[in-house]
Design a protein around this motif. Sequence first.
Motif, PDB file in Angstrom:
ATOM      1  N   GLY A 256      47.848  64.371  46.035  1.00  0.00           N
ATOM      2  CA  GLY A 256      46.690  63.862  45.380  1.00  0.00           C
ATOM      3  C   GLY A 256      47.198  62.858  44.566  1.00  0.00           C
ATOM      4  N   THR A 257      47.894  63.228  43.711  1.00  0.00           N
ATOM      5  CA  THR A 257      48.672  62.362  41.926  1.00  0.00           C
ATOM      6  C   THR A 257      49.384  61.508  43.083  1.00  0.00           C
ATOM      7  N   LEU A 258      49.284  61.228  43.982  1.00  0.00           N
ATOM      8  CA  LEU A 258      49.823  59.895  44.037  1.00  0.00           C
ATOM      9  C   LEU A 258      49.543  58.968  45.153  1.00  0.00           C
ATOM     10  N   ALA A 259      48.440  59.498  45.516  1.00  0.00           N
ATOM     11  CA  ALA A 259      47.727  59.137  46.177  1.00  0.00           C
ATOM     12  C   ALA A 259      46.583  58.292  44.823  1.00  0.00           C
ATOM     13  N   ASN A 260      45.993  58.854  43.923  1.00  0.00           N
ATOM     14  CA  ASN A 260      45.505  58.128  42.602  1.00  0.00           C
ATOM     15  C   ASN A 260      45.950  57.253  42.456  1.00  0.00           C
ATOM     16  N   GLU A 261      47.477  57.957  42.041  1.00  0.00           N
ATOM     17  CA  GLU A 261      48.431  56.438  41.749  1.00  0.00           C
ATOM     18  C   GLU A 261      48.167  55.366  42.501  1.00  0.00           C
ATOM     19  N   GLY A 262      48.351  55.336  44.063  1.00  0.00           N
ATOM     20  CA  GLY A 262      48.445  54.068  44.505  1.00  0.00           C
ATOM     21  C   GLY A 262      47.216  53.759  45.053  1.00  0.00           C
ATOM     22  N   SER A 263      46.173  54.480  44.282  1.00  0.00           N
ATOM     23  CA  SER A 263      44.608  53.465  44.747  1.00  0.00           C
ATOM     24  C   SER A 263      44.170  52.387  43.472  1.00  0.00           C
ATOM     25  N   ARG A 264      45.379  52.427  43.069  1.00  0.00           N
ATOM     26  CA  ARG A 264      44.885  51.479  41.238  1.00  0.00           C
ATOM     27  C   ARG A 264      45.544  50.295  41.978  1.00  0.00           C
TER      28      ARG A 264
END
Length: 304
Positions: A256-264
Amino acid sequence: MDLKAEQFVPVGKRLDSANRITRPTTTYLKDAWRRLRQNKIAMAAIFLLIVVLIFSLAAPEFSAYTFSGQDTFMVNKGPNAAHWFGTDSLGRDLFVRCWVGARVSLFIAFVAAMVNLVIGVIYGGVSGYFGGRVDLIMMRIVEILYSVPDLLWVILLMVVMGPGLHTIIIAISITGWGSMARVVRGQVLQLKQSEYVMAARTLGAQGRRIILKHLIPNAMGPIIIELTFSIPNAIFTEATLSYLGLGVPVPLASWGTLANEGSRMLLLMPYQLFFPALLISMTMLGFNLLGDGLRDALDPKLRR
């Protein structure tokens, strides 16, 4: 045509052939495993989950890169021979970070699922066995818990306990056991009228023994199926909370945190979101397909 007595010869008793077992004996679990093996989609899901588990355990250990290692000369590099999943904005290898994140996400999911299993089985078993006013009160408590959004539980727990891995597990476990409790309650309501339960009552068995020794073991099929479905639900919940910034704190990372960083970086570096999202989707799909296969394999109505 005339029939004569000499044409009829008594065969006699053949006890050896009558008692001979012509086919191997089977049990409920063996028969369920046989039907599960015949389900190619379920076996493919098992293979997929095993691959994900092996990579999450072995890939970070054998990689030349570390989880938090930064390289300023390899910032935001796409997938290549050296970095299979590319690098992030700090030059960290995404391949290693994705599989370390898999450890965190799967750990949260499995622990939360086990907590849901224990609480749900006990709670649902007691509610279904005693019934009446006890069942009414216990089920209203479940409905009250369901009426409060999961996100609100997480915010309240973070205010009291602070952000952390244990906070996420507790937040998922608070409301996650309700589905298990409902499944167990429904099964117990059906099984408690069976003859063997009445016989146990007649012999003086206490309610706790009847629940643990008779009712719960005979409801293991639906329990296992619900457990299988609860794991991807926990993965999705953790990924959603982490994506919203309510997940595990730095330096830990999950899908989830990796997806959050990638969405930026979605418009500039879409691969940074693609790989964590792909792993989340594959793992959830694998557990859901396995749950469907187990539901078909453990259904007594399909036994032949």
